[in-house]
Write a protein that holds these residues in place. Structure first.
Motif, mmCIF file in Angstrom:
data_model
loop_
_atom_site.group_PDB
_atom_site.id
_atom_site.type_symbol
_atom_site.label_atom_id
_atom_site.label_comp_id
_atom_site.label_asym_id
_atom_site.label_seq_id
_atom_site.Cartn_x
_atom_site.Cartn_y
_atom_site.Cartn_z
ATOM 1 N N GLY A 291 0.790 -1.224 0.000
ATOM 2 C CA GLY A 291 0.000 0.000 0.000
ATOM 3 C C GLY A 291 0.825 1.279 0.000
ATOM 4 N N THR A 292 2.165 1.134 0.099
ATOM 5 C CA THR A 292 2.986 2.362 0.102
ATOM 6 C C THR A 292 2.857 3.067 -1.249
ATOM 7 O OG1 THR A 292 4.585 1.186 1.484
ATOM 8 C CG2 THR A 292 5.287 3.308 0.586
ATOM 9 N N ARG A 293 2.719 4.373 -1.138
ATOM 10 C CA ARG A 293 2.616 5.185 -2.364
ATOM 11 C C ARG A 293 3.973 5.844 -2.601
ATOM 12 N NH1 ARG A 293 -1.855 8.225 -1.023
ATOM 13 N NH2 ARG A 293 -3.358 7.193 -2.355
ATOM 14 N N TRP A 294 4.531 5.638 -3.779
ATOM 15 C CA TRP A 294 5.875 6.136 -4.102
ATOM 16 C C TRP A 294 5.843 7.150 -5.243
ATOM 17 C CZ3 TRP A 294 10.374 4.970 -1.587
ATOM 18 C CH2 TRP A 294 10.370 3.867 -0.732
ATOM 19 N N ALA A 295 6.705 8.141 -5.139
ATOM 20 C CA ALA A 295 7.020 8.978 -6.312
ATOM 21 C C ALA A 295 8.414 8.544 -6.747
ATOM 22 C CB ALA A 295 7.021 10.443 -5.945
ATOM 23 N N VAL A 296 8.588 8.323 -8.042
ATOM 24 C CA VAL A 296 9.837 7.735 -8.527
ATOM 25 C C VAL A 296 10.525 8.673 -9.519
ATOM 26 C CG1 VAL A 296 10.874 5.641 -9.492
ATOM 27 C CG2 VAL A 296 8.667 5.491 -8.328
ATOM 28 N N GLY A 297 11.774 8.983 -9.234
ATOM 29 C CA GLY A 297 12.541 9.880 -10.108
ATOM 30 C C GLY A 297 13.507 9.114 -10.972
ATOM 31 N N THR A 298 12.960 8.455 -11.978
ATOM 32 C CA THR A 298 13.814 7.843 -13.007
ATOM 33 C C THR A 298 12.975 7.690 -14.275
ATOM 34 O OG1 THR A 298 15.547 6.206 -13.404
ATOM 35 C CG2 THR A 298 13.455 5.350 -12.557
ATOM 36 N N GLU A 299 13.523 7.047 -15.277
ATOM 37 C CA GLU A 299 12.895 7.020 -16.608
ATOM 38 C C GLU A 299 11.474 6.448 -16.564
ATOM 39 O OE1 GLU A 299 12.527 6.002 -20.975
ATOM 40 O OE2 GLU A 299 12.135 4.764 -19.213
ATOM 41 N N PHE A 300 10.629 6.982 -17.418
ATOM 42 C CA PHE A 300 9.196 6.714 -17.369
ATOM 43 C C PHE A 300 8.814 5.239 -17.538
ATOM 44 C CE2 PHE A 300 5.068 6.288 -19.430
ATOM 45 C CZ PHE A 300 4.261 6.929 -18.501
ATOM 46 N N HIS A 301 9.467 4.530 -18.452
ATOM 47 C CA HIS A 301 9.030 3.151 -18.735
ATOM 48 C C HIS A 301 9.139 2.258 -17.508
ATOM 49 C CE1 HIS A 301 9.522 4.524 -22.895
ATOM 50 N NE2 HIS A 301 8.514 3.705 -23.118
ATOM 51 N N LEU A 302 10.187 2.470 -16.718
ATOM 52 C CA LEU A 302 10.351 1.669 -15.498
ATOM 53 C C LEU A 302 9.172 1.939 -14.549
ATOM 54 C CD1 LEU A 302 13.551 1.242 -13.341
ATOM 55 C CD2 LEU A 302 11.470 2.084 -12.305
ATOM 56 N N VAL A 303 8.852 3.206 -14.390
ATOM 57 C CA VAL A 303 7.795 3.592 -13.433
ATOM 58 C C VAL A 303 6.435 3.078 -13.905
ATOM 59 C CG1 VAL A 303 6.776 5.536 -12.180
ATOM 60 C CG2 VAL A 303 9.154 5.687 -12.967
ATOM 61 N N ASP A 304 6.191 3.238 -15.172
ATOM 62 C CA ASP A 304 4.902 2.841 -15.745
ATOM 63 C C ASP A 304 4.704 1.323 -15.620
ATOM 64 O OD1 ASP A 304 2.547 3.314 -17.310
ATOM 65 O OD2 ASP A 304 3.622 2.386 -18.996
ATOM 66 N N ARG A 305 5.757 0.561 -15.926
ATOM 67 C CA ARG A 305 5.656 -0.907 -15.860
ATOM 68 C C ARG A 305 5.464 -1.367 -14.415
ATOM 69 N NH1 ARG A 305 8.987 -2.002 -19.658
ATOM 70 N NH2 ARG A 305 10.827 -1.687 -18.405
ATOM 71 N N LEU A 306 6.205 -0.757 -13.525
ATOM 72 C CA LEU A 306 6.102 -1.112 -12.106
ATOM 73 C C LEU A 306 4.663 -0.893 -11.627
ATOM 74 C CD1 LEU A 306 7.838 -1.627 -9.419
ATOM 75 C CD2 LEU A 306 7.634 0.815 -9.133
ATOM 76 N N ASN A 307 4.129 0.212 -12.013
ATOM 77 C CA ASN A 307 2.772 0.562 -11.596
ATOM 78 C C ASN A 307 1.752 -0.458 -12.089
ATOM 79 O OD1 ASN A 307 1.477 2.368 -10.040
ATOM 80 N ND2 ASN A 307 1.028 3.793 -11.699
ATOM 81 N N ARG A 308 1.964 -0.929 -13.294
ATOM 82 C CA ARG A 308 1.014 -1.887 -13.854
ATOM 83 C C ARG A 308 1.209 -3.290 -13.295
ATOM 84 N NH1 ARG A 308 2.412 -2.380 -18.827
ATOM 85 N NH2 ARG A 308 3.820 -0.632 -19.026
ATOM 86 N N GLU A 309 2.470 -3.624 -12.961
ATOM 87 C CA GLU A 309 2.746 -5.014 -12.593
ATOM 88 C C GLU A 309 2.744 -5.279 -11.096
ATOM 89 O OE1 GLU A 309 6.352 -6.069 -14.625
ATOM 90 O OE2 GLU A 309 5.362 -6.025 -16.572
ATOM 91 N N ASP A 310 2.772 -4.231 -10.302
ATOM 92 C CA ASP A 310 2.824 -4.431 -8.854
ATOM 93 C C ASP A 310 1.551 -3.874 -8.222
ATOM 94 O OD1 ASP A 310 3.274 -4.434 -6.164
ATOM 95 O OD2 ASP A 310 5.247 -3.455 -6.253
ATOM 96 N N PRO A 311 0.562 -4.740 -7.977
ATOM 97 C CA PRO A 311 -0.712 -4.250 -7.439
ATOM 98 C C PRO A 311 -0.605 -3.807 -5.975
ATOM 99 C CG PRO A 311 -0.733 -6.655 -7.598
ATOM 100 C CD PRO A 311 0.588 -6.206 -8.156
ATOM 101 N N ASP A 312 0.510 -4.159 -5.314
ATOM 102 C CA ASP A 312 0.644 -3.850 -3.887
ATOM 103 C C ASP A 312 1.167 -2.448 -3.601
ATOM 104 O OD1 ASP A 312 -0.241 -6.351 -3.355
ATOM 105 O OD2 ASP A 312 1.761 -7.234 -3.109
ATOM 106 N N HIS A 313 1.683 -1.792 -4.643
ATOM 107 C CA HIS A 313 2.245 -0.457 -4.428
ATOM 108 C C HIS A 313 1.765 0.492 -5.517
ATOM 109 C CE1 HIS A 313 5.174 -3.337 -2.644
ATOM 110 N NE2 HIS A 313 5.006 -2.512 -1.623
ATOM 111 N N GLU A 314 1.802 1.766 -5.188
ATOM 112 C CA GLU A 314 1.388 2.756 -6.188
ATOM 113 C C GLU A 314 2.631 3.561 -6.570
ATOM 114 O OE1 GLU A 314 -2.412 4.611 -5.026
ATOM 115 O OE2 GLU A 314 -1.504 6.449 -5.807
ATOM 116 N N ALA A 315 2.945 3.616 -7.836
ATOM 117 C CA ALA A 315 4.133 4.367 -8.261
ATOM 118 C C ALA A 315 3.710 5.565 -9.097
ATOM 119 C CB ALA A 315 5.062 3.460 -9.057
#
Ligand code: 13P
Ligand code: SF4
Length: 373
Positions: A291-315
């Motif tokens: 449930g931790t909500r993260w803001a991520v400072g790196t390239e977009f594709h990594l953040v976007d994929r993480l967000n879609r593939e990890d239902p336990d966290h919000e990126a």
């Protein structure tokens, strides 16, 4: 095997050119890549950096940050070809570390790194000579970030220096200080500054070398007092993240956490909760409480994929403006298919090789780094 372009063009050509691949529909590209992978079997391994687009990334046998990819790709026994879905310096590193009979292929030669291009051998050699005349180079250890050309890795190898990545920069800098009193760090000033300050160096022990200026824009006194001389290079993708983006995220989500890449500026890193390589960013988020909500400072594709593939966290992407690494994204399904189908037919296209003395000394510098653990 009959390939898609043969089908599309109705022609069979040896050592096929890229023409025709760009126009293929997405489903055909996907099916073609799968078929070529199957035909190549264990002879070829596909490596995918975290910044790759999904349509390429999903075909990778190994994914990771630049160091992990270089290590894992070369560890596969019996492989004949490494298809590197990353950028040029990563493919060069894989070639240097792998046996000479293994070919390393970069599906699009335009996939470079604008930061790596900010330091070339002529400029760094001129800097080294100026430093030799001003402060001497006996106690000066050169460190190149892995995001650099092979001839710069060879330069540091020849001069008692070492390569570092975003995951081991602190260990490498600490090693450098066991060998000398000063380090020349290139090409990314932000990784160098973040690492040096986190190790406890005083801000005035760090100077920046601008290759366009005499003595890099420094006085002889400042160079004599410096412990770390940083090359004036940067990554345009990570420069997009600003301290006010962290403030805005925290104002909106007071419980949220911020993680950034060390290529971000010091001001951004200081405001973040965590900082590390792309692999470290993923591990940090995945191992955080559900449930931790993260803001991520790196390239977009990594953040976007993480967000879609990890239902336990919000990126959340830290910047309000979308930014991706345009050179990394030169590797697209048409180029991947083109490279793979040529391999199926026995043609190695876009092979990346580092030879001779440069290969030897670059390997020395890489092995010094790998030897540090
Ligand atoms: P990593 O080694 O963290 O994957 O970083 C590579 C890179 O180019 C970051 O911009
Ligand atoms: Fe180079 Fe920056 Fe792209 Fe990384 S994100 S490959 S440092 S341009």
């Amino acid at each position: 095997m009959t390939t898609l372009v043969q089908v599309a063009a109705g022609a069979v050509r040896a050592g096929r050119p890229f023409d025709g691949y760009a126009g293929l529909p997405a489903e055909a590209l996907e099916a073609g890549i799968r078929a070529a992978r199957e035909a190549l079997g264990r002879r070829a391994v596909v490596l995918g950096h975290h910044y790759q687009r999904d349509e390429v990334f999903r075909h990778a046998d190994f994914t990771g940050d630049s160091l992990k990819l270089a290590r894992e790709g070369i560890a596969v026994e019996g492989v004949e070809h490494i298809v590197f879905c990353g950028v040029h310096f990563m493919a060069e590193t894989a070639d240097i570390l792998s046996p000479p009979e293994v070919s390393v292929v970069l599906p699009d030669l335009a996939a470079g790194c604008s930061m790596a291009d900010m330091a070339d051998l002529g400029q760094v050699s001129a800097c080294w000579e100026e430093l030799a005349d001003t402060v001497g180079t006996d106690g000066l250890v050169p460190i190149t970030y892995i995001n650099s050309s092979a001839d710069l890795k060879a330069f540091v190898g020849r001069n008692g220096g070492v390569v570092c990545t975003s995951s081991n920069a602190a260990r490498v800098l600490a090693w450098a200080f066991t060998r000398g009193q000063k380090a020349l760090f290139f090409p990314d000033q932000h990784l160098g500054r973040n690492t040096a300050l986190d190790m406890g160096l005083a801000p005035d022990a760090i100077v920046v070398w601008d290759p366009a200026l005499e003595l890099g824009g420094n006085t002889p006194e400042a160079l004599a007092a410096a412990r770390v001389i940083l090359w004036a290079g940067h990554c345009s993708v990570h420069m997009m993240f600003l301290p006010e983006h962290v403030d805005a995220f925290r104002a909106r989500y007071p419980d949220g956490k911020v993680v950034v890449h060390p290529e971000c500026t010091r001001e951004v890193v200081e405001k973040a909760d965590a900082c590390g390589s792309t692999e470290h960013i993923l591990k940090t988020i995945r191992s955080s409480p559900k449930g931790t909500r993260w803001a991520v400072g790196t390239e977009f594709h990594l953040v976007d994929r993480l967000n879609r593939e990890d239902p336990d966290h919000e990126a959340h992407f830290l910047s309000p403006t979308y930014c991706h690494c345009s050179t990394m994204n030169r590797i697209d399904p048409p180029h991947l298919l083109w490279a793979l189908e040529n391999l199926v037919e026995g043609h190695v296209v876009n092979r990346i090789t580092v030879e001779g003395d440069d290969r030897h000394w670059a390997r020395v510098a890489l092995e010094r780094m790998l030897g540090l653990g």
